[in-house]
Write a protein that holds these residues in place. Structure first.
Motif, PDB file in Angstrom:
ATOM      1  N   UNK A 175       0.835  -1.216   0.000  1.00  0.00           N
ATOM      2  CA  UNK A 175       0.000   0.000   0.000  1.00  0.00           C
ATOM      3  C   UNK A 175       0.867   1.263   0.000  1.00  0.00           C
ATOM      4  N   UNK A 176       2.193   1.070  -0.131  1.00  0.00           N
ATOM      5  CA  UNK A 176       3.102   2.226  -0.136  1.00  0.00           C
ATOM      6  C   UNK A 176       3.165   2.926  -1.487  1.00  0.00           C
ATOM      7  N   UNK A 177       2.761   2.213  -2.541  1.00  0.00           N
ATOM      8  CA  UNK A 177       2.767   2.810  -3.879  1.00  0.00           C
ATOM      9  C   UNK A 177       1.483   3.617  -4.044  1.00  0.00           C
ATOM     10  N   UNK A 178       1.621   4.919  -4.001  1.00  0.00           N
ATOM     11  CA  UNK A 178       0.457   5.816  -4.064  1.00  0.00           C
ATOM     12  C   UNK A 178       0.174   6.172  -5.517  1.00  0.00           C
ATOM     13  N   UNK A 179      -1.082   6.074  -5.963  1.00  0.00           N
ATOM     14  CA  UNK A 179      -1.383   6.429  -7.364  1.00  0.00           C
ATOM     15  C   UNK A 179      -1.150   7.905  -7.645  1.00  0.00           C
ATOM     16  N   UNK A 180      -0.719   8.197  -8.854  1.00  0.00           N
ATOM     17  CA  UNK A 180      -0.509   9.577  -9.286  1.00  0.00           C
ATOM     18  C   UNK A 180      -1.796  10.100  -9.911  1.00  0.00           C
ATOM     19  N   UNK A 181      -2.283  11.263  -9.502  1.00  0.00           N
ATOM     20  CA  UNK A 181      -3.506  11.807 -10.115  1.00  0.00           C
ATOM     21  C   UNK A 181      -3.312  12.043 -11.611  1.00  0.00           C
ATOM     22  N   UNK A 182      -4.313  11.703 -12.384  1.00  0.00           N
ATOM     23  CA  UNK A 182      -4.214  11.858 -13.844  1.00  0.00           C
ATOM     24  C   UNK A 182      -3.987  13.311 -14.241  1.00  0.00           C
ATOM     25  N   UNK A 183      -4.418  14.235 -13.404  1.00  0.00           N
ATOM     26  CA  UNK A 183      -4.275  15.659 -13.719  1.00  0.00           C
ATOM     27  C   UNK A 183      -2.926  16.234 -13.298  1.00  0.00           C
ATOM     28  N   UNK A 184      -2.078  15.436 -12.620  1.00  0.00           N
ATOM     29  CA  UNK A 184      -0.780  15.928 -12.146  1.00  0.00           C
ATOM     30  C   UNK A 184       0.099  16.329 -13.324  1.00  0.00           C
ATOM     31  N   UNK A 185       0.852  17.411 -13.169  1.00  0.00           N
ATOM     32  CA  UNK A 185       1.743  17.872 -14.231  1.00  0.00           C
ATOM     33  C   UNK A 185       2.934  16.917 -14.372  1.00  0.00           C
ATOM     34  N   UNK A 186       3.548  16.935 -15.519  1.00  0.00           N
ATOM     35  CA  UNK A 186       4.663  16.016 -15.782  1.00  0.00           C
ATOM     36  C   UNK A 186       5.819  16.236 -14.805  1.00  0.00           C
ATOM     37  N   UNK A 187       6.031  17.480 -14.370  1.00  0.00           N
ATOM     38  CA  UNK A 187       7.099  17.747 -13.406  1.00  0.00           C
ATOM     39  C   UNK A 187       6.828  17.054 -12.074  1.00  0.00           C
ATOM     40  N   UNK A 188       5.549  16.989 -11.686  1.00  0.00           N
ATOM     41  CA  UNK A 188       5.190  16.284 -10.462  1.00  0.00           C
ATOM     42  C   UNK A 188       5.425  14.788 -10.613  1.00  0.00           C
ATOM     43  N   UNK A 189       5.167  14.264 -11.808  1.00  0.00           N
ATOM     44  CA  UNK A 189       5.409  12.845 -12.070  1.00  0.00           C
ATOM     45  C   UNK A 189       6.890  12.532 -11.931  1.00  0.00           C
ATOM     46  N   UNK A 190       7.746  13.391 -12.510  1.00  0.00           N
ATOM     47  CA  UNK A 190       9.196  13.203 -12.405  1.00  0.00           C
ATOM     48  C   UNK A 190       9.611  13.208 -10.941  1.00  0.00           C
ATOM     49  N   UNK A 191       9.060  14.129 -10.160  1.00  0.00           N
ATOM     50  CA  UNK A 191       9.385  14.210  -8.733  1.00  0.00           C
ATOM     51  C   UNK A 191       9.033  12.910  -8.024  1.00  0.00           C
ATOM     52  N   UNK A 192       7.868  12.363  -8.303  1.00  0.00           N
ATOM     53  CA  UNK A 192       7.435  11.118  -7.667  1.00  0.00           C
ATOM     54  C   UNK A 192       8.397   9.975  -7.982  1.00  0.00           C
ATOM     55  N   UNK A 193       8.760   9.832  -9.242  1.00  0.00           N
ATOM     56  CA  UNK A 193       9.650   8.745  -9.632  1.00  0.00           C
ATOM     57  C   UNK A 193      11.041   8.936  -9.041  1.00  0.00           C
ATOM     58  N   UNK A 194      11.505  10.181  -8.996  1.00  0.00           N
ATOM     59  CA  UNK A 194      12.849  10.444  -8.493  1.00  0.00           C
ATOM     60  C   UNK A 194      12.955  10.196  -6.998  1.00  0.00           C
TER      61      UNK A 194
END
Length: 449
Positions: free
Chosen positions: A206-225
């Motif tokens: 349950x530690x893998x939190x879903x990314x909101x579909x509306x999140x900007x690409x920079x936020x996605x990069x932050x999550x992965x990093x």
């Protein structure tokens, strides 16, 4: 051998074979390259050779190559393709890659490609296109595997075998309830190593939190990093799983951002064709050259205001470039740090004032320190302590203003939705030149005449 050396070697080998008329050998070389390598190769070739190599690329990978190309190069190749050829090229492409390609096609071609898709792919593609291309929804792939939490791992294994294959880059499958709402992630390693009689809900993470579909690409990069992710689920506003993002998608975003910052600093577009016609390239670059010329005239007009002072004390003309040059370096340091902080989301209202104070204090410290050095050097050179004091005072003023400007310019541009990497340098140079000349020549007029 690094990637750049390998690319140059491939390019040289290909040119040798083309020049020698060994077309079959050249075709074999092209056929052994990955679509991304082919894209970089095409971008490195002049227009005539580019057309020859494009003809050698098999229709089964043409679509994958088109996705990897810079916009202008891609558009040039698409203009020479018939509609049926383009439809054949996109057949079998990953849906997320196809969505990226369709975003760049003319509407007429878009409609033709959409008509050629089966119902399932059409629905998946429509789902991705509903989101902004610079969002998690625009980056995601809708080809996902989901399971329920109340089944055993043995059932999951039999289900995966029945599917026959799983999407590329899959390190986990997503656990959802009957309404497709996200519950957790089930790693493939758990499926293989845990007790097969255990329920999915017992071993899922349950530690893998879903990314909101509306999140900007920079936020996605932050999550992965920051979470060291290989893949992540994407959820809509109701927490329903709509797709997944894999690390290869994130690497593409990082590369595009880096190219944008590098080229934007010079007022260029990273999607420009290196081999575009001379007149076309010159026209694009003329705008920023014109802006730079205008700011140069502005700085020159400040110097002209103090022409009488310069005529009386010629030594000022010798030392005049030092002050704006030092201010420009100091301001660029602050500007670069701030632009990076904005890109990484490290600055907001809670810490902006503290960062501003720090940058100004750095400017004060450097200003007084280097002012003392320059004053001493000037005194030894010209044997006049007054000139040393004037340039020292001007340098203190300009370095403090430069540090403040390096902070303020990107923050202001961010609020105006202007990319600091694109125009920050031009604005900063204008400020440090104008303030530097004004401070130096103004103090000279006050204390030396």
């Amino acid at each position: 051998m690094d990637s750049n050396d390998a690319k140059q070697t491939t390019l040289s080998m290909l040119r040798e074979r083309l020049d020698a008329g060994r077309m079959r050998s050249a075709r074999r070389l092209v056929g052994n390259l990955h679509p991304a390598e082919l894209a970089r190769l095409l971008e490195s070739l002049p227009l005539r050779e580019r057309g020859v190599i494009w003809e050698m690329i098999g229709p089964d990978i043409e679509g994958d190559v088109l996705v990897e190309l810079a916009d202008e190069v891609r558009n040039g190749l698409i203009e020479g393709m018939a509609t049926d050829e383009l439809i054949a090229a996109v057949e079998g492409m990953e849906i997320d890659d196809l969505a990226d390609l369709l975003a760049e096609l003319p509407d007429a071609l878009n409609r033709e490609v959409l008509k050629s898709l089966d119902h399932q792919d059409h629905e998946r593609l429509t789902q991705i296109l509903a989101y902004d291309e610079d969002s998690a929804g625009g980056l995601m792939n809708v080809d996902i595997v989901t399971v329920r939490p109340d089944v055993t791992l043995d059932v999951v294994q039999r289900y995966l075998r029945a599917r026959g294959e799983i999407p590329d880059g899959t390190d986990s499958i997503f656990v959802v309830d009957r309404d497709n709402k996200y519950k957790g992630a089930l790693f493939l390693s758990r499926i293989l190593t845990a007790d097969q009689e255990k329920l999915v809900g017992e071993v899922m993470s349950t530690n893998v939190v879903p990314i909101p579909a509306s999140a900007r690409s920079k936020e996605v990069v932050w999550e992965f990093e920051h979470r060291d992710l290989l893949s992540a689920p994407v959820a809509d506003e109701h927490n329903r799983v709509v797709g997944r993002i894999t690390v290869d998608d994130v690497v593409d975003v990082i590369r595009e951002e880096a190219e944008h910052s590098l080229m934007g600093a010079a007022g260029l577009d990273e999607e420009d064709d290196m081999f575009a016609p001379v007149a076309k390239s010159a026209r694009r670059r003329a705008l920023w050259l014109g802006i730079n010329l205008a700011t140069a005239f502005l700085a020159a007009s400040v110097v002209d205001l103090f022409q009488t002072t310069i005529d009386k004390i010629v030594l000022l003309a010798v030392l005049m470039p030092v002050v704006p040059s030092m201010g420009g370096i100091a301001g660029t340091q602050s500007l670069t740090i701030m632009t990076r902080a904005i890109a990484l989301g490290q600055i907001d209202k809670t810490n902006a004032r503290r960062i501003f104070r720090k940058e100004v204090l750095v400017g004060v410290l450097n200003g007084f320190g280097w002012a003392a050095v320059v004053a001493l050097f000037t005194l030894l050179w010209f044997k006049d302590w007054r000139i040393g004091a004037v340039i020292a005072g001007a340098m203190c003023i300009n370095l403090v203003i430069a540090a403040a400007a390096g902070f303020a310019i990107p923050m202001t541009m961010k609020r105006m939705n202007i990319d600091p990497a694109l125009a920050g340098g031009v604005v900063l140079t204008t400020i440090t030149d104008v303030v530097g000349y004004m401070a130096f020549l103004g103090l000279g007029a006050m204390f030396l005449i």
